[in-house]
Design an enzyme around this catalytic site. Structure first.
Site, PDB file in Angstrom:
ATOM      1  N   HIS A 143       0.816  -1.219   0.000  1.00 20.81           N
ATOM      2  CA  HIS A 143       0.000   0.000   0.000  1.00 20.81           C
ATOM      3  C   HIS A 143       0.848   1.267   0.000  1.00 20.81           C
ATOM      4  O   HIS A 143       0.359   2.328  -0.329  1.00 20.81           O
ATOM      5  CB  HIS A 143      -1.076  -0.020   1.097  1.00 20.81           C
ATOM      6  CG  HIS A 143      -0.634   0.318   2.487  1.00 20.81           C
ATOM      7  ND1 HIS A 143      -0.395  -0.643   3.452  1.00 20.81           N
ATOM      8  CD2 HIS A 143      -0.416   1.505   3.092  1.00 20.81           C
ATOM      9  CE1 HIS A 143      -0.060  -0.039   4.588  1.00 20.81           C
ATOM     10  NE2 HIS A 143      -0.061   1.248   4.399  1.00 20.81           N
ATOM     11  N   ASP A 161       1.261  -7.674   2.398  1.00 16.84           N
ATOM     12  CA  ASP A 161       1.363  -6.247   2.090  1.00 16.84           C
ATOM     13  C   ASP A 161       2.822  -5.797   1.913  1.00 16.84           C
ATOM     14  O   ASP A 161       3.358  -5.079   2.749  1.00 16.84           O
ATOM     15  CB  ASP A 161       0.675  -5.464   3.220  1.00 16.84           C
ATOM     16  CG  ASP A 161       0.341  -4.036   2.813  1.00 16.84           C
ATOM     17  OD1 ASP A 161       0.882  -3.559   1.806  1.00 16.84           O
ATOM     18  OD2 ASP A 161      -0.459  -3.401   3.527  1.00 16.84           O
ATOM     19  N   SER A 187       3.964   2.290   8.496  1.00 15.93           N
ATOM     20  CA  SER A 187       3.767   1.317   7.422  1.00 15.93           C
ATOM     21  C   SER A 187       5.077   1.082   6.698  1.00 15.93           C
ATOM     22  O   SER A 187       5.754   2.033   6.316  1.00 15.93           O
ATOM     23  CB  SER A 187       2.743   1.830   6.423  1.00 15.93           C
ATOM     24  OG  SER A 187       1.468   1.516   6.874  1.00 15.93           O
TER      25      SER A 187
HETATM   26  N1  ARG Z   1      -4.938   0.477   7.754  1.00 12.50           N
HETATM   27  C1  ARG Z   1      -3.674   0.610   7.083  1.00 12.50           C
HETATM   28  C2  ARG Z   1      -3.196   2.056   7.158  1.00 12.50           C
HETATM   29  O1  ARG Z   1      -3.758   2.828   7.861  1.00 12.50           O
HETATM   30  C3  ARG Z   1      -3.709   0.110   5.689  1.00 12.50           C
HETATM   31  C4  ARG Z   1      -4.443   0.979   4.733  1.00 12.50           C
HETATM   32  C5  ARG Z   1      -4.398   0.483   3.325  1.00 12.50           C
HETATM   33  N2  ARG Z   1      -5.183  -0.694   3.141  1.00 12.50           N
HETATM   34  C6  ARG Z   1      -6.535  -0.683   2.927  1.00 12.50           C
HETATM   35  N3  ARG Z   1      -7.156  -1.826   2.844  1.00 12.50           N
HETATM   36  N4  ARG Z   1      -7.213   0.439   2.809  1.00 12.50           N
HETATM   37  O2  ARG Z   1      -2.526   2.635   6.362  1.00 12.50           O
HETATM   38  N1  GLU Z   2      -1.445   1.397   7.692  1.00  8.30           N
HETATM   39  C1  GLU Z   2      -0.788   2.429   8.450  1.00  8.30           C
HETATM   40  C2  GLU Z   2       0.202   3.245   7.640  1.00  8.30           C
HETATM   41  O1  GLU Z   2       0.032   3.411   6.456  1.00  8.30           O
HETATM   42  C3  GLU Z   2      -0.151   1.794   9.619  1.00  8.30           C
HETATM   43  C4  GLU Z   2      -1.203   1.428  10.527  1.00  8.30           C
HETATM   44  C5  GLU Z   2      -1.265   2.333  11.702  1.00  8.30           C
HETATM   45  O2  GLU Z   2      -1.908   3.393  11.660  1.00  8.30           O
HETATM   46  O3  GLU Z   2      -0.651   1.903  12.664  1.00  8.30           O
HETATM   47  O4  GLU Z   2       1.118   3.834   8.150  1.00  8.30           O
END
Ligand code: ARG
Ligand code: GLU
Length: 739
Positions: free
Chosen positions: A116, A253, A674
């Site tokens: 991502h 990921d 991330s």
């Molecule tokens: N929750 C993660 C973050 O905050 C991954 C976001 C990307 N993935 C998704 N399924 N939207 O960045």
């Molecule tokens: N998916 C998040 C990011 O893009 C990390 C998840 C979080 O917020 O800890 O940094």
């Protein structure tokens, strides 16, 4: 079932009711009385100071934590983590792009981050003939690696406490504006000085602890960063929005890049003559495997946290901001889902938009639930009572009351701003109308920009969704915004139409942008029509109201708040020292601000609910259990099915014959982490961080070691995918595997 898991989350909405100012104050006073009584029974020391596994520490000061880390199992030294005299682990960690982390894993500049995080690069190289998002991408030779305009990675050269330099010339008699000016000028001078060598050097000065301390961060930035590999989205985004923020998780990921440099290993813009960058340090990759209780540590760039705020700030988030925002977004997501379920074309058009809406939506639900469960507001109120008592006769007397008063004044404005952002600003046609109007208002009319703007807009636009969302969100606006906070324009429109639905009917039939063919015939001569368009007027009138009636107040009050927090931060540290001695003071870590940090903890499962325990690791078997060709998010590549059927796991199976996929740990992380390396007790790479569990997302405000977990990809799954799914084991050969 994955879809049930999602419903499960949605059930936690608290009913939204209109919160009037009086009501808010009433409930609050009541709470205060209750908590004053509670406070008498509560030990306040330790409420605010860091607990086990909490904290995002500055690497240059890690020697203060190293004993604790070693007691918990870490086998290296502070110098191994951060050193300016010798290569250390920090030299293998980079800020990737503008908000992710990456790590080096080979002597030839090979870098790992999340799928991502590399998503826009992978997408940018994709076309109908080469759909790398769908099929994955693997450079089989160096020549096949793909350059990425605009993508940079930054290595931290050093970080230094420069408080005395930045505050040189400061007089206590100065106003805040004068102080800001001084800090800006001193910072600029310092940055110029330390980057004068050029050569990719980039520096920032960052305020820590609300400006009680300033640190210089000196980076070397490389801009020739090429895409090396990415699994298909059915692996890299497996589980999609449904599994996002969830455990058990099975997402692969990751994506891979390579940093290129000039012949002297220095940063250089993209050139065919550039050569792979030779890192001072890269991570060895551990294939040993992880088990519950193992020490882990994460090195990366967490974006933003607010661990030391006043109870009123937390109460606003928990009781007002998060629930309202979640409710409004639920309405939008339901509408999107309905149309996306009816048409494949609409599903593609809205998948990325929906992801954006759903990501914070889900996080806020965990955040408000977590804050409530931890009773953070009451705990902070009790702490504040104790603080006030201690502060009598010190320079901090009256401070807590002052912050409280600022929050009370700020609240209606924050509320108006939240509503504006989550309703008016989400109307797609109005955003498009504004972008077009800006093109017509520019000094010279740019016909190509107009054309590009319109085609980009229509490519992913489905009017029925936008119209239904308009009705849904504006009805919430109508219901929940107090009359005195509504713009005159809005009131006049409601007078005219009688209902939001009638207003929408008119706006969505009479706006030029409701008719693509008509909009695409616009020429320079149509300025008048563009500025008279109802969608534009909607956006513009609200914008004017926001800029004059809301923004000046939020700006001023937030500035006052920052200022008060600067004292309160110092006060909290002094208070901790008065109660707990030196250890009390050392338990404070600066809030995250996208600077390099270390967090440490251990691999550990958790209890999401009474009677339930989640194991800390997931496996390929779980992927096969979720696999469903009918559901886009769970439809895995056929060759992964075949590999599983034949149990062709090669050297990547664990002792139980399973291929590990993800694991969770107690490391304190946030957005920006991330792609961060998860490191074992010997400094070897065991995983790549990519998420947190939704039940623990309040860790941006308050950390609960019982339930806050970061989610990482197990490197053994990455190796398995590269080897077995992609047949790209030349990339593994570049790495140093250890077991
Ligand atoms: N929750 C993660 C973050 O905050 C991954 C976001 C990307 N993935 C998704 N399924 N939207 O960045
Ligand atoms: N998916 C998040 C990011 O893009 C990390 C998840 C979080 O917020 O800890 O940094």
């Amino acid at each position: 079932m994955p879809s049930d898991m999602k419903c499960n989350i949605a059930q936690h909405h608290i009913p939204i009711k209109r919160i009037t100012r009086q009501e808010k104050i009433k409930t609050n006073d009541m709470k205060k009385t209750l908590t004053t009584i509670a406070a008498a029974f509560m030990a306040f020391a330790g409420c605010i100071t860091a607990r086990a596994d909490e904290g995002m520490w500055l690497p240059s000061l890690i020697s203060q934590r190293i004993t604790d880390m070693q007691e918990k199992g870490f086998r290296l030294s502070a110098e191994d983590i951060y050193s300016i005299n010798q290569a250390s682990l920090k030299d293998a960690v980079v800020l990737f792009g503008r908000g992710c982390t990456g790590e080096l894993v080979s002597p030839e500049g090979l870098l790992l981050t999340n799928h991502h995080c590399g998503y826009s690069q992978i997408q940018q190289h994709s076309s109908v003939e080469h759909d790398y998002l769908r099929d994955g991408f693997w450079a089989m030779t160096r020549e096949e690696e793909l350059p990425n305009k605009g993508l940079t990675v930054s290595f931290l050269e050093r970080m230094d406490d420069v408080t005395s330099i930045i505050l040189k010339g400061y007089e206590p008699t100065m106003t805040e504006d004068q102080r800001v000016e001084l800090v800006k000028n001193n910072s600029q001078a310092l940055i110029e000085e330390v980057t004068k060598e050029g050569n990719g050097l980039r520096a920032t000065v960052e305020a820590l602890y609300y400006g009680n301390q300033y640190f210089l961060f000196l980076y070397r930035e490389y801009s020739d960063v090429r895409l090396v590999g990415a699994p298909p989205s059915s692996i890299g985004k497996f589980g999609g929005e449904t599994d996002n923020w969830m455990w058990p998780r099975h997402t692969g990921d990751f994506s891979m890049f390579r940093i290129y440099a000039d012949k002297d290993n220095n940063p250089a813009p993209y050139s065919k003559d550039n050569v792979p960058y030779k890192p001072k340090k890269y991570f060895k990759v551990s294939t040993k495997g992880v088990k519950e209780g193992d020490f882990t540590f994460i090195y990366g760039f967490p974006g933003s946290t607010r661990e030391y705020i006043h109870s009123e700030g937390v109460r606003y988030i928990e009781e007002i901001s998060d629930p309202h925002k979640v409710h409004i977004r639920t309405l939008r997501l339901d509408i999107m889902n309905k149309y996306m379920g009816q048409s494949q074309a609409v599903r593609i058009q809205y998948s990325s938009k929906k992801a954006g809406v759903a990501n914070a939506w889900k996080k806020w639900q965990g955040e408000m639930k977590g804050i409530r469960k931890m009773k953070t507001v009451a705990t902070k109120q009790a702490y504040e009572t104790a603080f006030k008592k201690w502060a009598k006769g010190t320079e901090y007397e009256g401070l807590v009351e002052k912050i409280d008063a600022i929050y009370r004044e700020l609240e209606p404005y924050s509320y108006a701003a939240d509503y504006y952002t989550e309703t008016v600003r989400t109307v797609e046609i109005a955003n498009a109308a504004m972008s077009v109007a800006r093109i017509f208002s520019a000094e010279t009319f740019d016909a190509r920009r107009l054309e590009e703007t319109l085609s980009a807009f229509y490519k992913d636009y489905h009017l029925p969704i936008d119209k239904e969302c308009f009705i849904a969100v504006m009805n919430e606006y109508e219901k929940n915004m107090p009359a005195e906070s509504k713009p005159e324009y809005y009131k006049a429109q409601m007078e005219k139409y009688g209902s939001i639905a009638a207003w929408a009917e008119d706006l969505f039939s009479n706006s030029i942008y409701a008719d693509r063919a008509k909009a695409q015939t616009l020429t320079e001569a149509d300025k008048e029509a563009v500025l008279a368009d109802p969608a534009f007027i909607f956006f513009n009138e609200f914008l004017k109201w926001y800029s004059t009636e809301v923004l000046p107040h939020t700006r001023r009050l937030n500035q006052d708040l920052q200022l008060a927090y600067r004292d309160y931060m110092r006060g909290q540290m002094d208070f901790a020292e008065a109660t707990d001695g030196k250890a009390g003071r050392e338990a404070f870590y600066p809030d995250a601000n996208l600077t390099l940090r270390v967090a440490y903890g251990k691999i550990q499962g958790y209890n999401p609910a009474d009677g339930v325990y989640y194991e800390p690791s997931s496996t390929l078997t779980g992927i096969i259990e979720k696999d469903n060709p009918e559901i886009f998010d769970y439809n895995i590549p056929q060759n992964l099915r075949d590999i599983y059927a034949e149990k062709d796991f090669g050297r990547w199976a664990d002792g139980n014959g399973e291929v590990p996929v993800c694991f969770i740990a107690t490391n304190h992380t946030t957005g920006g982490n991330s792609g961060s390396p998860i490191i074992d007790a010997d400094g070897n790479l065991i995983g790549i961080n990519f998420d947190r569990v939704w039940e623990g997302t309040m860790s941006d405000i308050v950390f609960d070691p019982e339930i806050c977990r970061n989610i990482s990809l197990d490197v053994r799954y990455l190796l398995f995918v590269i080897d077995k799914v992609a047949d790209a084991d030349h990339l593994i050969e570049e790495m140093t595997l250890v077991d």
